[in-house]
Write a protein that holds these residues in place. Structure first.
Motif, PDB file in Angstrom:
ATOM      1  N   LEU A 215       0.824  -1.212   0.000  1.00  0.00           N
ATOM      2  CA  LEU A 215       0.000   0.000   0.000  1.00  0.00           C
ATOM      3  C   LEU A 215       0.860   1.265   0.000  1.00  0.00           C
ATOM      4  O   LEU A 215       2.013   1.267   0.447  1.00  0.00           O
ATOM      5  N   ASP A 216       0.270   2.346  -0.482  1.00  0.00           N
ATOM      6  CA  ASP A 216       0.922   3.655  -0.564  1.00  0.00           C
ATOM      7  C   ASP A 216       0.753   4.384   0.768  1.00  0.00           C
ATOM      8  O   ASP A 216      -0.318   4.910   1.071  1.00  0.00           O
ATOM      9  N   LEU A 217       1.796   4.442   1.564  1.00  0.00           N
ATOM     10  CA  LEU A 217       1.716   5.063   2.887  1.00  0.00           C
ATOM     11  C   LEU A 217       1.345   6.539   2.794  1.00  0.00           C
ATOM     12  O   LEU A 217       0.576   7.041   3.619  1.00  0.00           O
ATOM     13  N   ASN A 218       1.868   7.250   1.820  1.00  0.00           N
ATOM     14  CA  ASN A 218       1.588   8.684   1.709  1.00  0.00           C
ATOM     15  C   ASN A 218       0.114   8.963   1.476  1.00  0.00           C
ATOM     16  O   ASN A 218      -0.416   9.980   1.927  1.00  0.00           O
ATOM     17  N   TRP A 219      -0.564   8.059   0.773  1.00  0.00           N
ATOM     18  CA  TRP A 219      -1.978   8.262   0.479  1.00  0.00           C
ATOM     19  C   TRP A 219      -2.804   8.294   1.754  1.00  0.00           C
ATOM     20  O   TRP A 219      -3.838   8.954   1.808  1.00  0.00           O
ATOM     21  N   PHE A 220      -2.358   7.631   2.797  1.00  0.00           N
ATOM     22  CA  PHE A 220      -3.090   7.554   4.054  1.00  0.00           C
ATOM     23  C   PHE A 220      -2.751   8.696   5.027  1.00  0.00           C
ATOM     24  O   PHE A 220      -3.276   8.729   6.138  1.00  0.00           O
ATOM     25  N   SER A 221      -1.928   9.623   4.625  1.00  0.00           N
ATOM     26  CA  SER A 221      -1.462  10.665   5.548  1.00  0.00           C
ATOM     27  C   SER A 221      -2.582  11.588   6.027  1.00  0.00           C
ATOM     28  O   SER A 221      -2.478  12.196   7.094  1.00  0.00           O
ATOM     29  N   ASN A 222      -3.663  11.699   5.259  1.00  0.00           N
ATOM     30  CA  ASN A 222      -4.780  12.560   5.654  1.00  0.00           C
ATOM     31  C   ASN A 222      -6.057  11.753   5.901  1.00  0.00           C
ATOM     32  O   ASN A 222      -7.174  12.259   5.767  1.00  0.00           O
ATOM     33  N   VAL A 223      -5.900  10.489   6.267  1.00  0.00           N
ATOM     34  CA  VAL A 223      -7.024   9.607   6.589  1.00  0.00           C
ATOM     35  C   VAL A 223      -7.202   9.547   8.103  1.00  0.00           C
ATOM     36  O   VAL A 223      -6.230   9.347   8.838  1.00  0.00           O
ATOM     37  N   GLY A 224      -8.435   9.709   8.571  1.00  0.00           N
ATOM     38  CA  GLY A 224      -8.722   9.695  10.001  1.00  0.00           C
ATOM     39  C   GLY A 224      -8.984   8.313  10.560  1.00  0.00           C
ATOM     40  O   GLY A 224      -8.634   8.012  11.695  1.00  0.00           O
ATOM     41  N   TYR A 225      -9.600   7.441   9.789  1.00  0.00           N
ATOM     42  CA  TYR A 225      -9.892   6.070  10.191  1.00  0.00           C
ATOM     43  C   TYR A 225     -10.268   5.288   8.945  1.00  0.00           C
ATOM     44  O   TYR A 225     -10.578   5.868   7.896  1.00  0.00           O
ATOM     45  N   VAL A 226     -10.253   3.975   9.053  1.00  0.00           N
ATOM     46  CA  VAL A 226     -10.582   3.102   7.927  1.00  0.00           C
ATOM     47  C   VAL A 226     -11.571   2.040   8.391  1.00  0.00           C
ATOM     48  O   VAL A 226     -11.366   1.393   9.420  1.00  0.00           O
ATOM     49  N   ILE A 227     -12.635   1.867   7.618  1.00  0.00           N
ATOM     50  CA  ILE A 227     -13.575   0.778   7.850  1.00  0.00           C
ATOM     51  C   ILE A 227     -13.485  -0.189   6.681  1.00  0.00           C
ATOM     52  O   ILE A 227     -13.665   0.191   5.525  1.00  0.00           O
TER      53      ILE A 227
END
Length: 300
Positions: A215-227
């Protein structure tokens, strides 16, 4: 197959998500439950028809049910059937990926790929101190008989039956791939109810979460939570996966959030074997949860 109503309630109330504000996040997350009339199940038709003594009233193609329609409150029926028609198996997800990319372009949703080929969607622009809610499902299935359809560029012959007052969507001869097309349909429908939303769809989950390991770690930098939506049954949820806590269980119970889940039908909490959210949790430390989507006989 689909957990809908209370999740959309949660969506509408979502304004700003702060990574440190875990209590509010989980109060929102748990405002979701199952709607039994919106279940689309994976059916092994040969086994079901041999052993069942229930009343099957109608079988027709494309969801055209005589004197009835699918009782969907929030899901787009055309999207549901169109996605279910796409063949997919591990290492043969390209037809399904193409379908989602074209759907994203038609709906003005940004899409991108990582180096491995996993697919990421983004809708909306964040304001200051905001973080995206994110949903995820995997693109592959274990239905190897769908590979020939993928190579031939052919659609699956999706059918609908009404059995025991429930609508069942299936194909003859092999599984439709509800694990995890069910989750994909739910995730894509979310974009109709969010102004700001991210979704990540991974390749080759069924062969050991291979795609999400890249997975692309940078893409998740502005994610608050994941369902994540990759679990069978209707009222099932996971607090851990492969020995990794997706959230803090003591925090969850200590703040009464377990009662919120109970009130909304999310009562079957388990430690799941594996799914893509465990890779997200391990690599990003973002708080995660995995919910059931209602499919069954998922690997038959």
């Amino acid at each position: 197959m689909f957990i809908t109503n209370l999740f959309y309630t949660f969506v509408k109330k979502l304004k700003r998500i702060y990574k440190k504000d875990y209590l509010n996040i989980f109060k929102l997350i748990t405002r979701m439950s199952t709607t039994k009339n919106e279940v689309v199940n994976e059916v092994n038709t040969s086994k079901t028809e041999q052993t069942s003594t229930t009343n099957v009233t109608v079988v027709k193609n494309g969801g055209d049910i005589e004197g009835n329609t699918l009782p969907l409150k929030r899901l787009n029926e055309k999207l549901l059937y169109s996605l279910m028609e796409c063949p997919s198996a591990s290492k043969h997800e390209y037809r399904l990926v193409t379908f989602i990319v074209l759907w994203a372009k038609q709906n003005g949703i940004e899409y991108q790929f990582d180096d491995y080929g996993n697919l990421y969607l983004t809708k909306g622009t964040l304001d200051e101190n905001e973080f995206y809610p994110c949903v995820t499902s995997h693109l592959d299935t274990v239905q190897t008989k769908q590979i020939l359809y993928a190579k031939a560029g052919a659609k699956l012959d999706v059918k609908t039956k009404v059995q025991d007052n429930k609508h069942r969507i299936y194909v003859d001869g092999f599984g439709i791939g509800g694990d995890d097309k069910a989750g994909l349909v739910l995730c894509l429908n979310m974009f109709s109810y969010f102004d700001k939303l991210k979704a990540c769809f991974f390749l080759e989950e069924e062969t050991g979460c291979v795609g999400s390991k890249h997975l692309d770690l940078n893409w998740f930098s502005n994610v608050g939570y994941v369902i994540g939506y990759d679990s069978p049954d209707l009222n099932r949820a996971a607090y851990s996966c492969s020995g990794t806590k997706l959230m803090n269980k003591e925090f969850f119970e200590g703040n009464g959030l377990d009662e919120i889940c109970k009130n909304h039908g999310l009562v079957d909490f388990r430690a799941e074997p594996f799914t893509d959210v465990v890779q997200i949790r391990q690599k990003t430390d973002i708080i995660c949860m995995n919910f059931g989507t209602g499919y069954y006989n998922c690997h038959m």
